[in-house]
Design a protein around this motif. Structure first.
Motif, short mmCIF file in Angstrom:
data_model
loop_
_atom_site.label_atom_id
_atom_site.label_comp_id
_atom_site.label_asym_id
_atom_site.label_seq_id
_atom_site.Cartn_x
_atom_site.Cartn_y
_atom_site.Cartn_z
N ASP A 234 -7.50 -5.30 1.13
CA ASP A 234 -6.97 -6.66 1.28
C ASP A 234 -5.44 -6.66 1.28
OD1 ASP A 234 -9.52 -7.67 1.41
OD2 ASP A 234 -9.57 -8.38 -0.66
N VAL A 235 -4.86 -5.88 0.37
CA VAL A 235 -3.41 -5.82 0.30
C VAL A 235 -2.84 -5.07 1.51
CG1 VAL A 235 -1.44 -4.95 -1.01
CG2 VAL A 235 -3.37 -5.98 -2.22
N ALA A 236 -3.47 -3.94 1.85
CA ALA A 236 -2.96 -3.11 2.95
C ALA A 236 -2.89 -3.89 4.25
CB ALA A 236 -3.84 -1.87 3.11
N PHE A 237 -3.91 -4.69 4.53
CA PHE A 237 -3.96 -5.41 5.81
C PHE A 237 -3.25 -6.76 5.75
CE2 PHE A 237 -7.40 -2.35 6.40
CZ PHE A 237 -7.10 -1.90 7.67
N SER A 238 -2.65 -7.07 4.61
CA SER A 238 -1.87 -8.31 4.50
C SER A 238 -0.38 -8.07 4.70
CB SER A 238 -2.09 -8.96 3.12
OG SER A 238 -1.47 -8.20 2.09
N LEU A 239 0.02 -6.80 4.75
CA LEU A 239 1.44 -6.45 4.82
C LEU A 239 1.91 -6.23 6.26
CD1 LEU A 239 1.55 -3.84 1.90
CD2 LEU A 239 2.30 -6.23 1.80
N GLN A 240 3.18 -6.47 6.49
CA GLN A 240 3.82 -6.17 7.76
C GLN A 240 4.45 -4.78 7.70
OE1 GLN A 240 3.54 -8.35 10.38
NE2 GLN A 240 2.25 -9.50 8.93
N GLU A 241 4.82 -4.22 8.85
CA GLU A 241 5.48 -2.92 8.88
C GLU A 241 6.77 -2.96 8.06
OE1 GLU A 241 6.18 -1.33 12.72
OE2 GLU A 241 4.05 -1.11 13.23
N GLY A 242 6.91 -1.95 7.19
CA GLY A 242 8.10 -1.86 6.35
C GLY A 242 8.03 -2.66 5.06
N GLU A 243 7.00 -3.46 4.90
CA GLU A 243 6.88 -4.30 3.70
C GLU A 243 6.25 -3.51 2.56
OE1 GLU A 243 5.13 -8.74 2.47
OE2 GLU A 243 4.72 -7.89 4.45
N ILE A 244 6.70 -3.79 1.34
CA ILE A 244 6.16 -3.14 0.14
C ILE A 244 5.50 -4.21 -0.73
CG2 ILE A 244 6.67 -1.71 -1.88
CD1 ILE A 244 9.25 -0.85 -0.49
N SER A 245 4.27 -3.94 -1.13
CA SER A 245 3.54 -4.92 -1.94
C SER A 245 4.09 -4.99 -3.36
CB SER A 245 2.06 -4.53 -2.01
OG SER A 245 1.88 -3.42 -2.88
N GLU A 246 3.76 -6.08 -4.02
CA GLU A 246 3.93 -6.16 -5.47
C GLU A 246 2.82 -5.32 -6.11
OE1 GLU A 246 6.29 -7.50 -7.19
OE2 GLU A 246 7.34 -8.56 -5.56
N PRO A 247 2.97 -4.92 -7.37
CA PRO A 247 1.88 -4.18 -8.04
C PRO A 247 0.58 -4.98 -8.05
CG PRO A 247 3.91 -4.03 -9.31
CD PRO A 247 4.16 -5.05 -8.23
N PHE A 248 -0.54 -4.29 -7.78
CA PHE A 248 -1.84 -4.93 -7.84
C PHE A 248 -2.85 -3.98 -8.46
CE2 PHE A 248 -1.73 -2.66 -3.88
CZ PHE A 248 -3.00 -2.15 -3.70
N GLU A 249 -3.96 -4.51 -8.94
CA GLU A 249 -4.91 -3.73 -9.72
C GLU A 249 -6.18 -3.44 -8.93
OE1 GLU A 249 -7.00 -3.79 -14.19
OE2 GLU A 249 -6.24 -5.65 -13.30
N THR A 250 -6.70 -2.21 -9.09
CA THR A 250 -8.04 -1.86 -8.64
C THR A 250 -8.74 -1.17 -9.81
OG1 THR A 250 -7.58 0.40 -7.87
CG2 THR A 250 -7.12 -1.41 -6.32
N ILE A 251 -9.95 -0.67 -9.58
CA ILE A 251 -10.67 0.02 -10.65
C ILE A 251 -9.97 1.30 -11.06
CG2 ILE A 251 -12.91 -0.94 -10.03
CD1 ILE A 251 -13.52 1.71 -8.59
N TYR A 252 -9.05 1.80 -10.23
CA TYR A 252 -8.38 3.07 -10.51
C TYR A 252 -7.08 2.90 -11.29
CZ TYR A 252 -11.64 4.66 -6.97
OH TYR A 252 -12.79 4.92 -6.25
N GLY A 253 -6.55 1.70 -11.33
CA GLY A 253 -5.28 1.46 -12.00
C GLY A 253 -4.46 0.47 -11.21
N TYR A 254 -3.14 0.64 -11.23
CA TYR A 254 -2.25 -0.28 -10.51
C TYR A 254 -1.55 0.46 -9.37
CZ TYR A 254 -2.95 -3.74 -14.16
OH TYR A 254 -3.52 -4.65 -15.02
N HIS A 255 -1.35 -0.26 -8.26
CA HIS A 255 -0.81 0.35 -7.04
C HIS A 255 0.37 -0.48 -6.52
CE1 HIS A 255 -4.89 2.32 -6.27
NE2 HIS A 255 -5.22 1.29 -7.02
N ILE A 256 1.21 0.18 -5.74
CA ILE A 256 2.06 -0.50 -4.77
C ILE A 256 1.84 0.21 -3.42
CG2 ILE A 256 3.82 -1.44 -6.30
CD1 ILE A 256 5.59 0.96 -5.60
N ILE A 257 1.93 -0.55 -2.35
CA ILE A 257 1.70 -0.03 -1.00
C ILE A 257 2.91 -0.34 -0.13
CG2 ILE A 257 0.38 -0.36 1.14
CD1 ILE A 257 -2.08 -0.90 -0.52
N MET A 258 3.31 0.61 0.69
CA MET A 258 4.29 0.38 1.74
C MET A 258 3.65 0.71 3.08
SD MET A 258 8.08 2.03 2.47
CE MET A 258 7.42 3.61 3.00
N VAL A 259 3.62 -0.25 3.99
CA VAL A 259 3.06 -0.03 5.32
C VAL A 259 4.14 0.56 6.22
CG1 VAL A 259 2.20 -1.18 7.40
CG2 VAL A 259 1.28 -1.80 5.16
N GLU A 260 3.83 1.69 6.86
CA GLU A 260 4.77 2.34 7.78
C GLU A 260 4.55 1.91 9.22
OE1 GLU A 260 4.66 6.59 7.21
OE2 GLU A 260 6.15 6.44 5.61
#
Length: 477
Positions: free
Chosen positions: A274-300
């Motif tokens: 959900d987070v990955a497909f909500s971002l634009q190229e070059g955008e970095i997400s805020e921290p978000f939680e999954t069952i594995y822990g907390y992530h940030i994503i940057m779309v290239e």
């Protein structure tokens, strides 16, 4: 796997490099860059006997790709290097496999299959890191492959990886397009003579209840704050890839700078998608939680339905007190099950912290077959060790386990069903029979694909290999 005896103290680094190179590729046989006819292989290799291999010129062309006589020797070396036997594999048969890989790669380009530079860089970093770990210095790698600089070697290595990836993507495209109906499965099974029906080994069905240690809000906030700080550093000019290598706790991507390529069907958890497909190229997400822990994503890059991204995973530290509380909780659940106060399935539905299995009473799904049965001889060794001594309906003691990312949980496991070794039965073994039928159909589809593409592709075989008898019609007779 490398033998435990392959220690750097007792083996020349050149041998280590050869083994590293071969083990990292399913197909060193497709590992020549596109070069002119007048150029011959430059890579010095040794045969299993220790004799220097004959380095000959071009023996075949497939589109823009070439095959060298020495490629066949390298293919033999790959197999023997992994402990296989080559005594029943002729040079003609090996050439046939080489030609298949070249045609896959050639047609991938014709079909506009894209392999991104970022993906190749990630693959290269992973393999180079392994080689360097073995020999200690990238300059030794460069010298062994007779390149003049690190950059020249990386260019050479990149071509190898790209060809291999193109071939695998082309084959995947062919196979993924094949579908099979229940009627086709039924007809496949009916055609098998009773004397030839396959035998399936002993199997079992397993269920589990998982209790996760509770992490305090303070510990969670520390991780969120750390990820926010990393995010800000990247916005200020730092490299996301470098941060991922240094700090990400995802072993599957951190060596590659956190790189993943995914689409909507890729098997990532919903929150991540959900987070990955909500971002634009070059955008970095805020921290978000999954069952594995907390992530940030940057779309290239976004390419149609595919996203190329990098991510960083950090999981909160689980304190000993939380582990103790989790063990006490799961022990209480076990007591209720053993005393018949509640069934294992109902306890899983109401008490388990594992969303994937909770709804179906804790029943595990075999990741290889997507059904509920696990064949004992093919079962994951860790799972087998946990259930092999359990009697029918016996509930294990609380098991402290850690996944590949180091996340600790407590589990209860039970065997819910045992299936003895038996001859294939259509009703009982439909999933396995369907898989066999699908594989047969995929093989036929690949065969037809080769027949069609060989006709339309420039293919030339030179010298003694014109006398080979091939499975595919490479000689176009």
């Amino acid at each position: 796997m490398l033998s435990k005896k392959l220690q750097l103290k007792t083996i020349d680094y050149k041998s280590v490099l050869t083994i590293c190179f071969l083990l990292f590729f399913n197909s060193i046989l497709s590992a020549q860059e596109v070069i002119k006819d007048s150029v011959v292989a430059q890579l010095p290799v040794e045969a299993p006997s220790g004799q220097k291999l004959k380095i000959d010129g071009i023996i075949a062309n497939v589109g823009d790709y070439i095959v060298l006589d020495s490629d066949i020797d390298k293919a033999y070396l790959e197999i023997t290097g992994q402990g296989g036997s080559v005594k029943d594999i002729s040079r003609c048969q090996m050439l046939g496999k080489l030609l298949e890989d070249k045609l896959y790669a050639h047609q991938a380009i014709q079909d506009s299959i894209i392999v991104s530079d970022a993906e190749i860089r990630g693959m290269m970093d992973e393999r180079l890191n392994y080689m360097i770990q073995q020999v200690g210095d990238i300059n030794k790698v460069v010298a062994y492959y007779k390149k003049n600089s690190v950059e020249e070697f990386k260019t050479y290595f990149s071509d190898i990886l790209k060809e291999q990836k193109l071939a695998s993507e082309m084959q995947k495209k062919i196979v993924d397009a094949v579908e099979i109906t229940p009627e086709e499965v039924r007809n496949f099974f009916k055609k098998i003579p009773a004397s030839d029906l396959p035998t399936f080994g002993a199997e079992m069905e397993v269920a589990q209840i998982v209790v996760e240690p509770k992490v305090s809000k303070e510990d969670k906030q520390k991780v969120i704050d750390r990820l926010k700080s990393i995010r800000q550093d990247v916005l200020d000019g730092s490299s996301f890839a470098t941060k991922a290598v240094l700090y990400s706790q995802d072993p599957g991507s951190s060596p590659n700078g956190g790189f993943y390529k995914m689409n909507r069907k890729t098997s990532f958890v919903k929150e991540f998608k959900d987070v990955a497909f909500s971002l634009q190229e070059g955008e970095i997400s805020e921290p978000f939680e999954t069952i594995y822990g907390y992530h940030i994503i940057m779309v290239e890059k976004i390419k149609g339905q595919e996203v190329e991204l990098r991510h960083i995973l950090i999981a909160p530290t689980v304190p000993e007190e939380a582990l103790k509380d989790a063990k006490e909780r799961i022990s209480n659940i076990r007591e209720k099950i053993v005393s018949k106060e509640i069934s294992f399935a109902d306890a899983a539905k109401t008490e388990s912290d594992e969303k994937e299995t909770r709804a179906n009473g804790g029943t595990l799904i075999n990741p290889n077959t997507q059904d509920t049965r696990f064949e004992l001889t093919k079962m994951d060794p860790t799972l087998y060790g946990q259930v092999s001594n359990l009697k029918d309906d016996e509930v294990s003691q609380p098991l402290l386990t850690a996944d590949e990312k180091g996340k600790k949980t407590y589990k209860l496991i039970t065997v819910t069903n045992r299936i003895d070794a038996h001859t294939a039965d259509y009703a009982k073994d439909y999933t396995k029979i369907r898989e066999l039928a699908l594989k047969e159909k995929q093989i036929k589809a690949i065969g037809k694909w080769f027949d069609d593409k060989i006709k339309d592709t420039y293919i030339k075989i030179i010298g003694e290999y014109k006398n080979c008898t091939f499975t595919n019609n490479w000689l176009k007779k």
